[in-house]
Design a protein around this motif. Structure first.
Motif, mmCIF file in Angstrom:
data_model
loop_
_atom_site.group_PDB
_atom_site.id
_atom_site.type_symbol
_atom_site.label_atom_id
_atom_site.label_comp_id
_atom_site.label_asym_id
_atom_site.label_seq_id
_atom_site.Cartn_x
_atom_site.Cartn_y
_atom_site.Cartn_z
ATOM 1 N N UNK A 37 0.846 -1.184 0.000
ATOM 2 C CA UNK A 37 0.000 0.000 0.000
ATOM 3 C C UNK A 37 0.887 1.242 0.000
ATOM 4 N N UNK A 38 0.794 2.064 -1.028
ATOM 5 C CA UNK A 38 1.645 3.250 -1.093
ATOM 6 C C UNK A 38 0.914 4.518 -0.680
ATOM 7 N N UNK A 39 -0.405 4.564 -0.875
ATOM 8 C CA UNK A 39 -1.161 5.761 -0.523
ATOM 9 C C UNK A 39 -2.641 5.408 -0.416
ATOM 10 N N UNK A 40 -3.367 6.220 0.325
ATOM 11 C CA UNK A 40 -4.815 6.042 0.433
ATOM 12 C C UNK A 40 -5.453 7.381 0.775
ATOM 13 N N UNK A 41 -6.748 7.473 0.497
ATOM 14 C CA UNK A 41 -7.460 8.717 0.758
ATOM 15 C C UNK A 41 -8.885 8.394 1.179
ATOM 16 N N UNK A 42 -9.417 9.194 2.099
ATOM 17 C CA UNK A 42 -10.811 9.049 2.484
ATOM 18 C C UNK A 42 -11.665 9.849 1.517
ATOM 19 N N UNK A 43 -12.786 9.238 1.109
ATOM 20 C CA UNK A 43 -13.617 9.941 0.148
ATOM 21 C C UNK A 43 -14.306 11.143 0.789
ATOM 22 N N UNK A 44 -14.609 11.027 2.090
ATOM 23 C CA UNK A 44 -15.416 12.055 2.758
ATOM 24 C C UNK A 44 -14.693 13.385 2.833
#
Length: 126
Positions: free
Chosen positions: A46-53
Motif C-alpha cells: 500500500x503506497x497511498x490512500x485517501x478518504x472519500x469524505x
C-alpha cells in the motif's frame, strides 16, 4: 463499483507520472480509495490512500514527499501524482476500494480492500 486504472508507462529516474483511477459507480463518503503496487516476487504494498469524505491521506514512508494522492468527487476519480520516481518504484500499480460503514482508520492490508482495478505498469529506468 468497477475501478479502471490508467496512466502508467516508462519514465527515466527523476521523472513523473500521474495515475488515475476512475470509479463506475457511486462512492460512499465513508469509503477509502487506495493505491497499491506489486513488483515481481514482492508482496502487494500500500503506497497511498485517501478518504472519500474529507480527503484525509496516508502515505507509505517510501513515497512520502514524492507521491501525492487526491480525489475528484465530480469525476468519481482518484489520482496519484508520482514525482522523483526511482527504479525501485517499478511495479504494477493497482487502485482499490475499501467499503466501510463508518469512518475508520487507514489499513495498509490488501485483504481489507474489497474492489480492485486491473493494474497499470510503471517502469522507471535508471
Amino acid at each position: 463499483v468497477q475501478l479502471q486504472a490508467s496512466g502508467g508507462g516508462l519514465v527515466q529516474a527523476g521523472g513523473s507520472l500521474r495515475l488515475s483511477c476512475a470509479a463506475s459507480g457511486d462512492i460512499l463518503s465513508s469509503w477509502h480509495i487506495g493505491w497499491f503496487r506489486q513488483a515481481p516476487g514482492q508482496e502487494r504494498e500500500n503506497v497511498a490512500a485517501i478518504t472519500w469524505r474529507n480527503g484525509k491521506t496516508y502515505y507509505a514512508e517510501s513515497v512520502k514527499g514524492r507521491f501525492a494522492i487526491s480525489r475528484d468527487t465530480a469525476k468519481n476519480a482518484v489520482n496519484l501524482q508520482m514525482n522523483g520516481l526511482k527504479p525501485e518504484d517499478t511495479a504494477v500499480y493497482y487502485c482499490a476500494l475499501r467499503r466501510l460503514l463508518v469512518p475508520t482508520p487507514f489499513s495498509t492490508f490488501a485483504y481489507n480492500y474489497n474492489d480492485w482495478g486491473q493494474g497499470t505498469q510503471v517502469t522507471v529506468s535508471s
